[in-house]
Design a protein around this motif. Structure first.
Motif, short mmCIF file in Angstrom:
data_model
loop_
_atom_site.label_atom_id
_atom_site.label_comp_id
_atom_site.label_asym_id
_atom_site.label_seq_id
_atom_site.Cartn_x
_atom_site.Cartn_y
_atom_site.Cartn_z
N ALA A 89 0.66 -0.97 0.05
CA ALA A 89 0.06 0.08 -0.04
C ALA A 89 0.89 1.20 0.03
N PHE A 90 1.90 1.24 0.76
CA PHE A 90 2.72 2.53 1.05
C PHE A 90 3.62 2.60 -0.21
N CYS A 91 4.19 1.43 -0.83
CA CYS A 91 5.05 1.55 -1.98
C CYS A 91 4.33 2.26 -3.23
N LYS A 92 3.00 1.64 -3.13
CA LYS A 92 2.11 1.99 -4.44
C LYS A 92 1.79 3.66 -4.03
N ALA A 93 1.47 4.00 -2.87
CA ALA A 93 1.16 5.50 -3.04
C ALA A 93 2.36 6.37 -2.89
N ALA A 94 3.48 5.81 -2.43
CA ALA A 94 4.46 6.77 -2.64
C ALA A 94 5.11 7.00 -4.06
N GLY A 107 11.62 18.99 3.05
CA GLY A 107 10.35 19.27 2.16
C GLY A 107 9.88 18.11 1.60
N GLY A 108 10.68 17.04 0.98
CA GLY A 108 9.84 15.84 0.34
C GLY A 108 9.13 15.18 1.51
N GLU A 109 9.74 14.99 2.54
CA GLU A 109 9.05 14.14 3.64
C GLU A 109 7.64 14.82 3.73
N GLY A 110 7.60 16.22 4.09
CA GLY A 110 6.43 16.63 4.26
C GLY A 110 5.23 16.50 3.05
N ALA A 111 5.65 16.75 1.87
CA ALA A 111 5.07 16.62 0.76
C ALA A 111 4.32 15.08 0.49
N LEU A 112 5.20 14.13 0.73
CA LEU A 112 4.89 12.89 0.81
C LEU A 112 3.72 12.45 1.70
N GLN A 113 4.12 12.89 2.89
CA GLN A 113 2.96 12.68 4.06
C GLN A 113 1.51 13.38 3.54
N ALA A 114 1.69 14.47 3.13
CA ALA A 114 0.51 15.20 2.50
C ALA A 114 -0.24 14.65 1.64
N LEU A 115 0.63 13.88 0.77
CA LEU A 115 -0.17 13.13 -0.31
C LEU A 115 -0.53 11.80 -0.06
N GLY A 116 -0.09 11.22 1.27
CA GLY A 116 -0.78 9.85 1.80
C GLY A 116 0.22 8.94 1.45
N GLY A 117 1.58 9.33 1.15
CA GLY A 117 2.55 8.22 0.71
C GLY A 117 3.41 7.75 2.21
N ILE A 133 2.78 6.94 -6.66
CA ILE A 133 1.98 7.71 -7.20
C ILE A 133 2.03 9.10 -6.81
N ALA A 134 2.44 9.38 -5.43
CA ALA A 134 2.80 10.65 -4.84
C ALA A 134 3.98 11.41 -5.53
N HIS A 135 4.99 10.49 -5.94
CA HIS A 135 6.05 10.98 -6.47
C HIS A 135 5.70 11.37 -8.22
N GLN A 136 4.98 10.86 -8.68
CA GLN A 136 4.56 11.02 -10.11
C GLN A 136 3.87 12.42 -10.38
N ILE A 137 3.09 12.47 -9.25
CA ILE A 137 2.11 13.86 -9.08
C ILE A 137 2.93 14.91 -8.50
N GLY A 138 3.83 14.72 -7.35
CA GLY A 138 4.22 15.57 -6.53
C GLY A 138 5.73 15.88 -6.49
N ASN A 139 6.62 15.02 -7.23
CA ASN A 139 7.93 15.14 -7.44
C ASN A 139 8.71 15.10 -6.00
N CYS A 140 8.69 14.37 -5.36
CA CYS A 140 8.72 14.33 -3.77
C CYS A 140 10.12 13.23 -3.29
N LEU A 141 10.28 12.27 -4.47
CA LEU A 141 11.32 11.45 -3.98
C LEU A 141 12.61 11.57 -4.89
N HIS A 142 13.77 11.11 -4.08
CA HIS A 142 14.94 10.85 -4.77
C HIS A 142 15.75 9.53 -4.92
N GLU A 143 14.65 8.57 -3.94
CA GLU A 143 15.35 7.27 -4.28
C GLU A 143 14.18 6.34 -3.71
N VAL A 144 13.93 5.28 -4.71
CA VAL A 144 12.93 4.24 -4.24
C VAL A 144 13.69 2.98 -4.19
N PHE A 145 13.16 2.14 -3.20
CA PHE A 145 13.77 0.86 -3.12
C PHE A 145 12.64 -0.22 -2.52
#
Length: 541
Positions: free
Chosen positions: A83-88, A203-213, A90-102
């Motif tokens: 759930a959280f990997c999927k949410a994150a 900032g990316g932490e704040g944005a990711l949480q606001a998006l539900g990721g 999607i959040a990155h694609q619309i919110g540009n908030c991640l530098h690394e995914v694993f």
């Protein structure tokens, strides 16, 4: 010798592509979905549109509820991680908030936790199966860090507690900036209002949480970096005193500057999440592996002592809280939404039976000046040494502040150290004279800021100079129909004038408004309890 400019540009392009490549095709958004997000001002609800019902229930829960659902077997670690990997993603694609995914690594970890639970019926620690996001300062084995060590101590501690690590979030170039912009992914905007900044440096932490990721993330704070994104994104944060948690092997800017240290902190969608993170991390006894950490375990008796000052709904008990209120630092006055937010907190706290007194400490401009001097003491040499590795330039917002200069003279460094100590003593003396339990104050003179118009960071920096504990709670949102400019306002100085002229009710409409609650050094348990009470008071009104 600097690398050619084309090299850093191509590497940045490759990095952006690699982040997207690690998102599975089934989680990729269509051009139509991306265009929809691009056209929306508030995108906080868009991630939920792409989740299944069970996934929505998981990401909408807070950290403590998720841990409970994992512990009783309602959800498996694999379900939660998915759930959280999927949410994150999607959040990155619309919110540009991640530098690394694993995500693959996270799913393997979740399977291991599920196997353990199935075989033994027990969990692997207090954070068993809880996905935790990390600001891109923290090293994870095998993953890039855009600020390169094997693993930060706190990363190891989180894993030992049963957590699942799944992504690293965006931050600004240099870290020393109240917005999130860099040459890798550009800018991370505010999910509540895409015309505004998500804050920085976490900032990316704040944005990711606001998006539900994410519901719980780890950041750092040397001038407001977990507090600003929390306030700007409508979530909670805790800035502990440095040396309460381990900073060992965390990437940092100008790491030799230890007079005013950066501190590890937490951001969460709930106060309970902050408490869970602090309690769990301290249970690992981090001082045994990091000699810089003061050996103070979680003090339940202090936490309960302050919680007992109110009922569960925030109503004062026989011994109400006494809180100070800082309306302005007398250098840059807050915008109308911030003033309204402060009044809302004061009215709610008073209505619950607690006491409020005006707070007028020694001029905070002094603390701001001293603190900034130390952040710039090396003349920008550490920052430029990192820039030279790739040949990348400073982003335009930082060109003036971090222009390469001679380092500060040692005697001047010592003089400023003494001035800082004198200020700490004067502030402490004033605090003693008022006998308040904590202080309510703005995080910034504005709500989530218009990019490029963050002119005054003293409201958070003064707290770093004194190494105080602080928590941020959300209060309200800017409202163009209510938060009209005060035409009688007389600016205090040129910076105040710039800040006041930057206020536009139409642009700021919908921006989250938060406040910080401040206690003294090593009073994390106390400020968490008080933040819980103040939040309950707001909920009553």
């Amino acid at each position: 010798m600097s690398a050619p400019a084309s090299n850093w540009q191509s590497r940045a392009t490759e990095k952006r592509a690699s982040i997207l490549a690690r998102i599975s095709l089934e989680w990729r958004l269509s051009p139509e979905d991306l265009a929809k997000a691009e056209g929306e001002r508030d995108i906080t609800g868009l991630v939920q549109e792409h989740l299944e019902a069970a996934e929505s229930r998981i990401v909408a829960s807070d950290a403590t509820a998720i841990v409970s659902l994992l512990r009783d077997g309602t959800f498996s670690a694999t379900q939660v991680a998915t759930a959280f990997c999927k949410a994150a993603a999607i959040a990155h694609q619309i919110g540009n908030c991640l530098h690394e995914v694993f995500f693959d690594q996270a799913m393997e970890r979740a399977k291991e936790l599920d196997t353990h639970f199935q075989k033994t019926g027990t969990v692997c620690g207090p954070l068993h199966g809880l996905p935790i996001s990390l600001k891109d300062q923290f090293h994870v084995k095998g993953m890039d860090t855009t600020m390169g060590y094997i693993e930060s101590q706190i990363t190891t501690e989180l894993l030992s507690l049963g957590a699942i690590l799944y992504c690293k979030t965006s931050l600004p170039q240099t870290l020393l900036f109240g917005e999130t912009k860099n040459n890798i992914i550009g800018e991370t905007v505010n999910p509540h209002n895409r015309k505004l900044s998500c804050g920085g440096s976490s900032g990316g932490e704040g944005a990711l949480q606001a998006l539900g990721g994410s519901v719980l993330g780890v950041g750092t704070d040397i001038g407001g970096s977990v507090r600003i994104p929390a306030a700007f994104n409508g979530i909670f944060s805790l800035k502990p005193t440095p040396e309460r948690l381990s900073y060992r092997d965390v990437a940092n800017t100008n790491p030799g500057q230890n007079t005013y240290r950066s501190t590890v902190g937490f951001l969460s969608t709930s106060i309970a999440g902050l408490e869970l993170a602090l309690r769990a991390t301290l249970s690992t006894e981090p001082w045994l592996r990091d000699p810089a950490v003061v050996p103070i375990p979680f003090r339940q008796e202090i936490f309960e002592l302050y919680r007992s000052r109110a009922e569960g709904d925030g109503k004062a008990s026989s011994r109400p809280l006494k809180l100070g209120i800082l309306w302005t630092d007398r250098s840059v006055g807050p915008h109308p939404p911030i003033i309204r937010g402060l009044r809302q907190v004061v009215e709610a706290v008073k209505a619950a039976g607690h006491k409020i007194v005006d707070w007028d400490p020694p001029l905070q401009a002094t603390a701001k000046r001293v603190h900034v001097s130390f952040l710039l003491a090396d003349g920008g040499h550490d920052i430029h040494s990192h820039l030279d590795l790739s040949g990348e330039p400073l982003i335009p917002d930082l060109e003036e502040a971090f222009e390469l200069k001679p380092p500060m003279d040692l005697l001047e460094y010592q003089r400023l150290t003494l001035e800082g100590l004198d200020y700490e003593q004067a502030y402490s003396d004033y605090w003693n004279s008022t006998a308040v339990d904590a202080v309510i104050m703005p995080v910034a003179p504005h709500a989530a800021v218009i990019p490029g118009k963050y002119y005054h960071t003293a409201y958070t920096e003064v707290i770093n100079l004194m190494n105080y504990s602080a928590a941020v709670i959300p209060v309200t949102k800017a409202d163009k129909s209510i938060d009209v400019p005060d035409i009688t306002y007389e600016p205090l100085n040129d910076v105040d004038k710039k800040n006041w002229e930057a206020y536009d009710p139409e642009i700021y409409d919908g921006a989250p408004v938060g406040v910080q609650l401040v206690a003294r050094k090593f009073e994390e348990e106390k400020i968490l309890a008080i933040a819980e009470i103040v939040s309950a008071c707001l909920a009553r009104c």
